[in-house]
Motif scaffolding. Structure first.
Motif, mmCIF file in Angstrom:
data_model
loop_
_atom_site.group_PDB
_atom_site.id
_atom_site.type_symbol
_atom_site.label_atom_id
_atom_site.label_comp_id
_atom_site.label_asym_id
_atom_site.label_seq_id
_atom_site.Cartn_x
_atom_site.Cartn_y
_atom_site.Cartn_z
ATOM 1 N N PHE A 84 -2.371 9.493 -2.185
ATOM 2 C CA PHE A 84 -3.792 9.284 -1.886
ATOM 3 C C PHE A 84 -4.006 9.368 -0.377
ATOM 4 O O PHE A 84 -3.103 9.708 0.367
ATOM 5 N N GLN B 57 3.142 2.532 -1.896
ATOM 6 C CA GLN B 57 3.362 3.282 -3.137
ATOM 7 C C GLN B 57 2.362 4.432 -3.279
ATOM 8 O O GLN B 57 2.743 5.533 -3.628
ATOM 9 N N CYS B 58 1.113 4.152 -2.974
ATOM 10 C CA CYS B 58 0.067 5.173 -3.123
ATOM 11 C C CYS B 58 -0.276 5.892 -1.821
ATOM 12 O O CYS B 58 -0.651 7.065 -1.842
ATOM 13 N N HIS B 59 -0.169 5.180 -0.712
ATOM 14 C CA HIS B 59 -0.616 5.743 0.564
ATOM 15 C C HIS B 59 0.540 6.169 1.466
ATOM 16 O O HIS B 59 0.326 6.540 2.610
ATOM 17 N N CYS C 120 0.827 -1.215 0.000
ATOM 18 C CA CYS C 120 0.000 0.000 0.000
ATOM 19 C C CYS C 120 0.860 1.263 0.000
ATOM 20 O O CYS C 120 0.354 2.364 -0.254
#
Length: 102
Positions: A51, A40-42, A38
């Motif tokens: 995000f 990479q985005c969070h 998770c």
């Protein structure tokens, strides 16, 4: 016979030299490893990503969202294949990991 006794003794002594790792440490490390998908985005540990931040979110709320995503059609969100890619137990571990991040 003497050689087997020596080998058995050496292996036994070697086992005591290994660092002890408790089952709780394995679970914590496994949860962090699962959650790393998770990052990479969070963001690392669910902080400061592109995000929504996940750190500190309620475990049950996060689980509910992930389980809802698993039910959506495949192309509806980038999160759908991610949520479907884990077992229920793994999602529980991920949600628990992020809920404990400050």
């Amino acid at each position: 016979m003497h050689t087997r006794t020596w080998i058995l003794g050496a292996l036994t002594a070697w086992a005591f030299l290994l660092p002890a790792t408790s089952p709780a440490q394995f679970v914590a490390n496994d949860a962090r490893l699962l959650a790393s998908g998770c990052f990479q985005c969070h963001g690392t540990n669910g902080k400061s990503g592109a995000f929504d931040a996940l750190a500190g979110d309620g475990k049950q709320d996060m689980l509910n969202k992930l389980n809802d995503m698993r039910k959506k059609s495949a192309g509806s969100s980038i999160m759908v294949p991610h949520a479907r890619g884990y077992t229920s137990q793994q999602l529980d571990m991920i949600a628990d990991y992020f809920s404990k991040q400050k």
